[in-house]
Design a protein around this motif. Structure first.
Motif, PDB file in Angstrom:
ATOM      1  N   LEU A 192      -0.791  -3.958  -2.842  1.00  0.00           N
ATOM      2  CA  LEU A 192       0.235  -3.399  -2.017  1.00  0.00           C
ATOM      3  C   LEU A 192      -0.196  -3.680  -0.594  1.00  0.00           C
ATOM      4  CD1 LEU A 192       2.089  -1.023  -1.653  1.00  0.00           C
ATOM      5  CD2 LEU A 192       0.094   0.594  -1.466  1.00  0.00           C
ATOM      6  N   PHE A 193      -1.356  -3.936  -0.326  1.00  0.00           N
ATOM      7  CA  PHE A 193      -1.699  -4.279   1.144  1.00  0.00           C
ATOM      8  C   PHE A 193      -1.375  -5.712   1.765  1.00  0.00           C
ATOM      9  CE2 PHE A 193      -5.396  -0.841   1.252  1.00  0.00           C
ATOM     10  CZ  PHE A 193      -4.387  -0.012   1.180  1.00  0.00           C
ATOM     11  N   HIS A 212     -11.231   1.835   8.229  1.00  0.00           N
ATOM     12  CA  HIS A 212      -9.619   1.505   8.224  1.00  0.00           C
ATOM     13  C   HIS A 212      -9.231   2.671   9.169  1.00  0.00           C
ATOM     14  CE1 HIS A 212      -5.631   1.080   6.584  1.00  0.00           C
ATOM     15  NE2 HIS A 212      -5.479   2.401   6.793  1.00  0.00           N
ATOM     16  N   PHE A 217      -9.465   6.216   3.262  1.00  0.00           N
ATOM     17  CA  PHE A 217      -8.876   5.463   4.204  1.00  0.00           C
ATOM     18  C   PHE A 217      -8.328   6.474   5.513  1.00  0.00           C
ATOM     19  CE2 PHE A 217      -7.159   4.271  -0.103  1.00  0.00           C
ATOM     20  CZ  PHE A 217      -7.464   2.898  -0.090  1.00  0.00           C
ATOM     21  N   HIS A 218      -8.138   7.527   5.335  1.00  0.00           N
ATOM     22  CA  HIS A 218      -7.368   8.193   6.652  1.00  0.00           C
ATOM     23  C   HIS A 218      -7.941   9.562   6.985  1.00  0.00           C
ATOM     24  CE1 HIS A 218      -4.080   5.720   4.653  1.00  0.00           C
ATOM     25  NE2 HIS A 218      -4.217   5.245   6.124  1.00  0.00           N
ATOM     26  N   HIS A 243     -11.452  10.526  -1.603  1.00  0.00           N
ATOM     27  CA  HIS A 243     -11.401   9.795  -2.993  1.00  0.00           C
ATOM     28  C   HIS A 243     -12.724  10.063  -3.749  1.00  0.00           C
ATOM     29  CE1 HIS A 243      -7.336   8.307  -2.225  1.00  0.00           C
ATOM     30  NE2 HIS A 243      -7.651   8.107  -1.002  1.00  0.00           N
ATOM     31  N   ILE A 270      -9.430   3.824  -6.481  1.00  0.00           N
ATOM     32  CA  ILE A 270      -8.051   3.813  -5.801  1.00  0.00           C
ATOM     33  C   ILE A 270      -7.463   2.577  -5.539  1.00  0.00           C
ATOM     34  CG2 ILE A 270      -8.849   4.661  -3.582  1.00  0.00           C
ATOM     35  CD1 ILE A 270      -5.413   5.373  -5.029  1.00  0.00           C
ATOM     36  N   LEU A 273      -4.121   0.590  -6.385  1.00  0.00           N
ATOM     37  CA  LEU A 273      -3.008  -0.004  -5.544  1.00  0.00           C
ATOM     38  C   LEU A 273      -2.602  -1.354  -5.734  1.00  0.00           C
ATOM     39  CD1 LEU A 273      -4.168   1.934  -2.341  1.00  0.00           C
ATOM     40  CD2 LEU A 273      -2.389   2.815  -3.983  1.00  0.00           C
ATOM     41  N   LEU A 281      -3.521   8.190 -11.539  1.00  0.00           N
ATOM     42  CA  LEU A 281      -3.698   8.395  -9.837  1.00  0.00           C
ATOM     43  C   LEU A 281      -4.907   9.192 -10.016  1.00  0.00           C
ATOM     44  CD1 LEU A 281      -2.924   8.161  -6.859  1.00  0.00           C
ATOM     45  CD2 LEU A 281      -2.223  10.203  -7.095  1.00  0.00           C
ATOM     46  N   ASP A 293      -2.889  11.463   0.611  1.00  0.00           N
ATOM     47  CA  ASP A 293      -3.119  10.428   1.348  1.00  0.00           C
ATOM     48  C   ASP A 293      -2.127  10.187   2.362  1.00  0.00           C
ATOM     49  OD1 ASP A 293      -4.458   8.088   2.710  1.00  0.00           O
ATOM     50  OD2 ASP A 293      -5.713   8.070   0.639  1.00  0.00           O
ATOM     51  N   ILE A 294      -2.142   9.265   3.524  1.00  0.00           N
ATOM     52  CA  ILE A 294      -1.326   9.213   4.422  1.00  0.00           C
ATOM     53  C   ILE A 294      -0.840  10.332   5.067  1.00  0.00           C
ATOM     54  CG2 ILE A 294       1.080   8.152   4.704  1.00  0.00           C
ATOM     55  CD1 ILE A 294      -0.367   5.824   3.655  1.00  0.00           C
ATOM     56  N   PHE A 325       0.865   7.196  -8.598  1.00  0.00           N
ATOM     57  CA  PHE A 325       0.749   6.686  -7.146  1.00  0.00           C
ATOM     58  C   PHE A 325       1.352   8.304  -6.467  1.00  0.00           C
ATOM     59  CE2 PHE A 325       2.439   5.488  -2.914  1.00  0.00           C
ATOM     60  CZ  PHE A 325       1.539   4.726  -2.626  1.00  0.00           C
ATOM     61  N   PRO A 326       0.905   8.677  -5.219  1.00  0.00           N
ATOM     62  CA  PRO A 326       1.336   9.846  -4.623  1.00  0.00           C
ATOM     63  C   PRO A 326       3.094   9.827  -4.716  1.00  0.00           C
ATOM     64  CG  PRO A 326      -0.430   9.084  -3.358  1.00  0.00           C
ATOM     65  CD  PRO A 326      -0.149   7.962  -4.515  1.00  0.00           C
ATOM     66  N   TYR A 357       7.834   0.753  -0.119  1.00  0.00           N
ATOM     67  CA  TYR A 357       6.977   1.768   0.293  1.00  0.00           C
ATOM     68  C   TYR A 357       6.323   1.237   1.455  1.00  0.00           C
ATOM     69  CZ  TYR A 357       2.996   4.738   0.582  1.00  0.00           C
ATOM     70  OH  TYR A 357       1.895   5.715   0.922  1.00  0.00           O
ATOM     71  N   PHE A 387       3.716   2.219   5.170  1.00  0.00           N
ATOM     72  CA  PHE A 387       2.525   2.975   5.507  1.00  0.00           C
ATOM     73  C   PHE A 387       2.675   3.936   6.726  1.00  0.00           C
ATOM     74  CE2 PHE A 387       0.692  -1.377   4.056  1.00  0.00           C
ATOM     75  CZ  PHE A 387       0.375  -0.804   2.511  1.00  0.00           C
ATOM     76  N   HIS A 388       2.450   3.583   8.072  1.00  0.00           N
ATOM     77  CA  HIS A 388       2.564   4.240   8.860  1.00  0.00           C
ATOM     78  C   HIS A 388       3.617   4.069  10.156  1.00  0.00           C
ATOM     79  CE1 HIS A 388      -1.129   5.665   7.408  1.00  0.00           C
ATOM     80  NE2 HIS A 388      -1.546   4.307   7.272  1.00  0.00           N
TER      81      HIS A 388
HETATM   82  C1  LIG Z   1      -1.149   3.754   0.221  1.00  0.00           C
HETATM   83  C2  LIG Z   1      -2.525   3.869   0.821  1.00  0.00           C
HETATM   84  C3  LIG Z   1      -3.158   3.316   1.988  1.00  0.00           C
HETATM   85  C4  LIG Z   1      -2.556   2.858   3.061  1.00  0.00           C
HETATM   86  C5  LIG Z   1      -3.091   2.382   4.304  1.00  0.00           C
HETATM   87  O1  LIG Z   1      -2.743   2.311   5.244  1.00  0.00           O
HETATM   88  C6  LIG Z   1      -3.402   4.920   0.045  1.00  0.00           C
HETATM   89  C7  LIG Z   1      -3.007   5.536  -0.892  1.00  0.00           C
HETATM   90  C8  LIG Z   1      -3.789   6.242  -1.748  1.00  0.00           C
HETATM   91  C9  LIG Z   1      -3.269   7.039  -2.768  1.00  0.00           C
HETATM   92  O2  LIG Z   1      -3.704   8.211  -3.173  1.00  0.00           O
END
Ligand SMILES: CC(/C=C/C=O)=C\C=C\C=O
Ligand SMILES: CC(=O)/C=C/C=C(C)/C=C/C1=C(C)CCCC1(C)C
Ligand code: FE2
Length: 560
Positions: free
Chosen positions: A124-125, A296, A362-363, A387, A393, A397, A411, A445-446, A472-473, A550, A552-553
């Motif tokens: 995905l990234f 991240h 990640f976040h 997580h 995870i 992805l 997931l 997430d996100i 996936f979410p 999809y 990201f931000h």
């Molecule tokens: C899609 C993602 C991270 C993106 C980074 O910016 C994480 C998804 C996590 C799923 O639970």
């Protein structure tokens, strides 16, 4: 060796610059301007006629028939399919009513293209960055999307193969000497991608910048046309190759964390509004090893910067390998433990470095200071989408997994993890679950908050959550961290992205505003969704001519 590579990459850059002006030209070649209503949907074999109000300037990529081409069968959700054209722009028909106070543009960055030539990307990234825009104007929505013309993207388009190293992708060395060149390029950073696909930020001075985790992947775009304007050049001599994907950007400053793989530490840096020069606030020496943990994102309070040191650590060995390991550029080192550091923003001094349970995030969502009855700060609280200290995870992805396991409950669980970091010198911090994860379907997430609450005690977080079974979410969630409850939005087969909160001007309640998200649908369609920030009920939606991948931000650029 490094200098040979640098010369090679310099001449390559010159080629790319020449190619880039041509590339924009040839993107327009054969552009069927009159064809305003015909869109081929991403779902395989699905040719449909749609009438979209005032559709203008749809721009198929003439010489890139491969856009949207991954042949992966019925399971290929549009969320995981390359966008069907390089760019598009037009007005959307709005169902419902967008608030008249909502004037400005929401921009969202993310992958747009996951293959080059016949090669499908793995993760995905990896996707080449695409920015989507929703411009709100007195109840109307003008939308558009456009690929970011990074060097990595332009080189791939020109040579019809991968040229730079992406998150999970390593260009094939045609022969041994070129592999040596690639190795040298990794040391100098020349081989690393500048594919700025993770986020888009409005700087205090109005410039709009797209980022990824390599410093060279900092690219300025025009927020109106979404055109790539060029590299954001840092004029300092701080050096290094990597950066956090999530700087904290306010009207006055840009704060970020730079992992230093040589000295196994992090540099916390600040760039003032209007400047391209970062200044070092302070350094965090890693407590575990062998290398810094992946960073991240990080968090701030009013007076402190919270720097994570995860057991998921950068691995120079993996970065230098021609074949990446299961965790790509990283390695999981449970023996190295997990830490969280707190740095004073004014002095750069470390006021706490605590060991915490193993974690994987990640976040970060937000952080704030906890005071005692005399108003003394006794602890820092930092929340993240966590997580359970499990890196699975990252594997989930992978595009193949996203594409093949739709509807299967694979997931891995995630929660809001709340760190408590005492400032009394004790060596340990706590990591607790902030609310019952079943409230948001055990996926989260996100995340976003009301930006007025950045670094302050807050109550609400908006995030992507889960409606099980899912891989996936697939839901949007509004989490109330005080009542420990969540409100969720979900429709069958949707993949929603980045629920972004915009406060109503003059609001006094934290959740008085709207939440924007872009939804990819299982039938190949997609729409922009507006939810009420308080009730979390739908107030409007506006269909795109075709579903988008999809993302990201995003960020909000209010109308001047
Ligand atoms: C899609 C993602 C991270 C993106 C980074 O910016 C994480 C998804 C996590 C799923 O639970
Ligand atoms: C999209 C997202 O969340 C993360 C993207 C991360 C990227 C593109 C990381 C790239 C890297 C390399 C190309 C090699 C060096 C390490 C690392 C920063 C992981
Ligand atoms: Fe992110």
């Amino acid at each position: 060796m490094a200098s040979i590579n640098l010369i090679a990459s310099a001449s390559y850059v010159l080629h790319s610059i020449k190619a880039s002006s041509k590339s924009s030209d040839h993107l327009k070649d054969g552009f069927p301007l009159g064809n305003k209503n015909l869109f081929r949907m991403n779902a395989p074999g699905n040719l449909r006629k749609l009438t979209i109000a005032n559709v203008a300037n749809e721009v198929p990529v003439a010489s890139q028939p491969s856009f949207g081409k991954e042949a992966l069968g019925d399971q290929n959700h549009v969320a995981w399919t390359s966008v069907r054209q390089h760019r598009w722009h037009g007005e959307l028909v709005v169902e419902g009513e967008t608030p008249h106070w909502l004037n400005g543009s929401y921009l969202r960055n993310g992958p747009g293209l996951w293959h080059v030539g016949d090669h499908n990307f793995g993760h995905l990234f990896d996707g080449y960055a695409m920015v989507v825009k929703l411009q709100f104007e007195n109840g109307r929505i003008i939308a558009g999307h456009r690929q970011i013309e990074s060097e990595a993207y332009k080189a791939a388009m020109k040579h019809n193969k991968l040229i730079y190293r992406e998150f999970s992708e390593v260009p094939k060395a045609d022969n041994f000497p070129s592999y040596i060149g690639e190795l040298a390029g990794l040391f100098s950073g020349a081989s690393l991608t500048d594919n700025a696909n993770t986020g888009v930020f409005k700087l205090g001075d109005g410039r709009v910048i797209c980022l990824t985790e390599t410093q060279k992947g900092s690219i300025i775009i025009d927020p109106t046309t979404l055109e790539t304007l060029g590299k954001f050049e840092y004029t300092d001599s701080i050096g290094g190759q990597l950066q956090s994907a999530h700087p904290i950007v306010t009207d006055t400053e840009f704060l970020t964390v730079l992992p230093d793989l040589i000295n196994s530490r992090y540099l916390v840096v600040r760039m003032e509004r209007g400047s391209n020069e970062r200044k070092v606030i302070g350094r965090v020496e890693c407590q575990g090893g062998p290398k810094p943990g992946w960073v991240h994102s990080f968090a701030v309070t009013e007076h402190y910067i919270v720097v994570p040191e995860m057991p998921l650590r950068y691995s120079v060995k993996n970065i230098l390998k021609a074949e990446l390991g299961p965790l790509y550029a990283f390695e999981w080192h449970p023996e190295s433990k997990g830490f969280v550091h707190v740095m004073c923003k004014a002095s750069g001094k470390i006021v706490a470095s605590v060991e915490v349970p193993l974690y994987m995030t990640f976040h970060f969502i937000n952080a704030y200071e906890e005071t005692d009855e005399d108003g003394r700060v006794v602890a820092v609280i930092a929340d993240c989408c966590e997580h359970y200290g499990d890196t699975t995870i990252l594997e989930k992805l992978r595009l193949q997994n996203l594409r093949s396991f739709a509807g299967q409950d694979v997931l891995p669980d995630a929660r809001i993890g709340r760190f408590t970091i005492p400032l009394d010198g004790s060596p340990y911090g706590k990591l607790e679950t902030a609310l019952d994860p079943n409230e948001h379907g055990r996926g989260i997430d996100i995340c976003n908050i009301n930006p007025a609450f950045l670094g302050k005690r807050y109550r609400f977080a908006y995030a992507c959550g889960a409606q099980r079974p899912c891989n996936f979410p697939n839901a949007l969630t509004k989490v109330d961290l005080v009542e420990k409850k969540a409100k969720n939005w979900h429709e069958d087969g949707v993949v929603p992205s980045d629920p972004f909160f915009i406060a109503r001007p003059g609001a006094t309640e934290e959740d008085d505003g709207v939440v924007i998200s872009m939804i990819s649908e299982k039938n190949g369609g997609g729409y922009a969704l507006l939810l009420d920030g308080s009730t979390f009920e739908e107030i409007a939606r506006a269909k795109f001519p075709y579903g988008l991948p999809y993302g990201f931000h995003g960020c909000w650029i209010p109308k001047k």
